[in-house]
Scaffold this active site. Structure first.
Site, mmCIF file in Angstrom:
data_model
loop_
_atom_site.group_PDB
_atom_site.id
_atom_site.type_symbol
_atom_site.label_atom_id
_atom_site.label_comp_id
_atom_site.label_asym_id
_atom_site.label_seq_id
_atom_site.Cartn_x
_atom_site.Cartn_y
_atom_site.Cartn_z
ATOM 1 C CE LYS A 197 12.675 38.588 -22.245
ATOM 2 N NZ LYS A 197 13.351 37.972 -23.408
ATOM 3 N NE ARG A 207 16.409 32.973 -18.717
ATOM 4 C CZ ARG A 207 16.642 33.943 -17.856
ATOM 5 N NH1 ARG A 207 17.175 33.660 -16.677
ATOM 6 N NH2 ARG A 207 16.346 35.200 -18.157
ATOM 7 C CE LYS A 219 19.344 35.699 -20.900
ATOM 8 N NZ LYS A 219 18.263 35.128 -21.727
ATOM 9 C CD GLU A 236 13.146 49.988 -22.867
ATOM 10 O OE1 GLU A 236 13.005 49.867 -24.105
ATOM 11 O OE2 GLU A 236 14.241 49.865 -22.295
ATOM 12 C CE LYS A 251 9.199 36.221 -21.647
ATOM 13 N NZ LYS A 251 10.099 35.729 -22.699
ATOM 14 C CB SER A 277 8.059 28.930 -18.757
ATOM 15 O OG SER A 277 9.139 29.698 -18.227
ATOM 16 C CE1 TYR A 316 5.702 28.031 -23.487
ATOM 17 C CE2 TYR A 316 5.333 29.626 -21.731
ATOM 18 C CZ TYR A 316 6.091 29.171 -22.792
ATOM 19 O OH TYR A 316 7.219 29.854 -23.165
#
Length: 328
Positions: A197, A207, A219, A236, A251, A277, A316
């Protein structure tokens, strides 16, 4: 011309193209993300994500039925909490009678065959807007956060979650969650690790949907550097596999198809692409101005993610894509 090989022969008709097609997109490969909020009969549009809404549980169930009728078999749930329920510890996240847990139970009663993927991170519950605990100096604490993520995961499992999806990027959280789930008898609850990510600019509309933008701090200290390269992504994902993940994720998806392909070539776990998004909002904006054919672009993009190696796509566009696929 005296050509022996003419690849165009196999592209001449729709039937030929279908016969030799290598990549297939089906509604069952789509995961539909949904936002739930308190109340009854509430449906709030998200301005930055045209066509996407926050739903109260009763209307979310109706939306879930629509998804099921279109052949979608998995939903990813996210809670949109009232600001007064948020605090620095995100304690509402492990409230067994909280909004999210009640939504999970309602879905499992109403749509027991629908797979529920539930988000594990502090940002929807935190007044700081971060995925972890924040010190006075703005540092994001790792080990202390993992303890809270474990509590959140157990609460979601008790409510009936099928797949726990830690999206926080804290070190060691997959192993800690797996151990806790197993110790409590939830050995059949799977973990979908947000293993790769990135600290991306594509998350802005999400958000807005959850009012979860960070109030301070960065972040990028826990999400991955977009220019970090392949070694970090491999490390990871390897750690998540070793700690008991059942799915891996990349992502965002669209700007990281090379990473998605590398993950597919390197690991044999089911691989999920998150069509996020910002990617969704760009397509909707361009389509609204008549610059692109939305249906064609969406199906081409999702097919590209499948071709790159995704077994499933969290998107979405799921309802529209499933409808278009049914129409042929």
């Amino acid at each position: 011309m005296n050509l022996i090989e003419r690849p165009r022969r196999l592209r001449r008709t729709a039937g030929l193209r279908a016969m030799v097609r290598e990549t297939f997109l089906q509604p069952s490969q789509l995961i539909y993300p949904m936002f739930v909020l308190e109340g009854e009969g509430r449906r709030e549009p998200i301005s930055a994500m045209p066509g996407i809404h926050r739903f109260s549980i009763d209307l979310a169930l109706e939306e879930g039925h629509r998804a099921s009728e279109l052949g979608i078999r998995a939903l990813a749930l996210f809670p949109a909490l009232e600001s007064e329920l948020k605090n620095p510890q995100g304690s509402e996240s492990w409230n067994d009678e909280g909004l999210f847990q009640r939504a999970i139970r309602a879905f499992k009663r109403e749509l027991p065959e629908m797979m529920l993927v539930t988000d594990v991170a502090l940002d929807p519950y935190s007044s700081e807007g971060h995925d972890g605990l924040v010190t006075d100096s703005g540092e994001i604490l790792n080990d202390e956060t993992v303890e809270l993520l474990v509590r959140m995961s157990l609460s979601q499992a008790r409510a009936g979650a099928d797949v726990i999806a830690p999206s926080d990027m804290m070190d060691g959280r997959v192993g800690a969650i797996r151990a806790a789930l197993d110790a409590e008898g939830f050995t059949q609850v799977a973990i979908m690790a947000y293993s790769t990510k990135y600290a991306s600019g594509y998350y802005g509309p999400f958000r807005t949907a959850l009012d979860s933008a960070p109030r301070r701090g960065d972040k990028a200290t826990y999400q991955m550097d977009p220019a970090g390269g392949y070694r970090e992504a491999l490390r990871e994902s390897r750690l998540d596999v070793e700690q008991g993940a059942d799915f891996l994720m990349v992502k965002p998806a669209l700007a990281y198809l090379d990473v998605l392909r590398m993950m597919r070539d390197s690991f044999d776990l089911p691989l999920v692409a998150y069509n996020v998004s910002g990617e969704y909002a760009m397509v909707k904006a361009a389509a609204s101005l008549g610059y692109i054919d939305e249906r064609r672009i969406v199906l081409e993009t999702l097919t590209g993610m499948r071709r790159a190696g995704a077994d499933a796509i969290l998107t979405y566009h799921a309802l529209d894509a499933a409808r278009w696929l049914r129409e042929g």
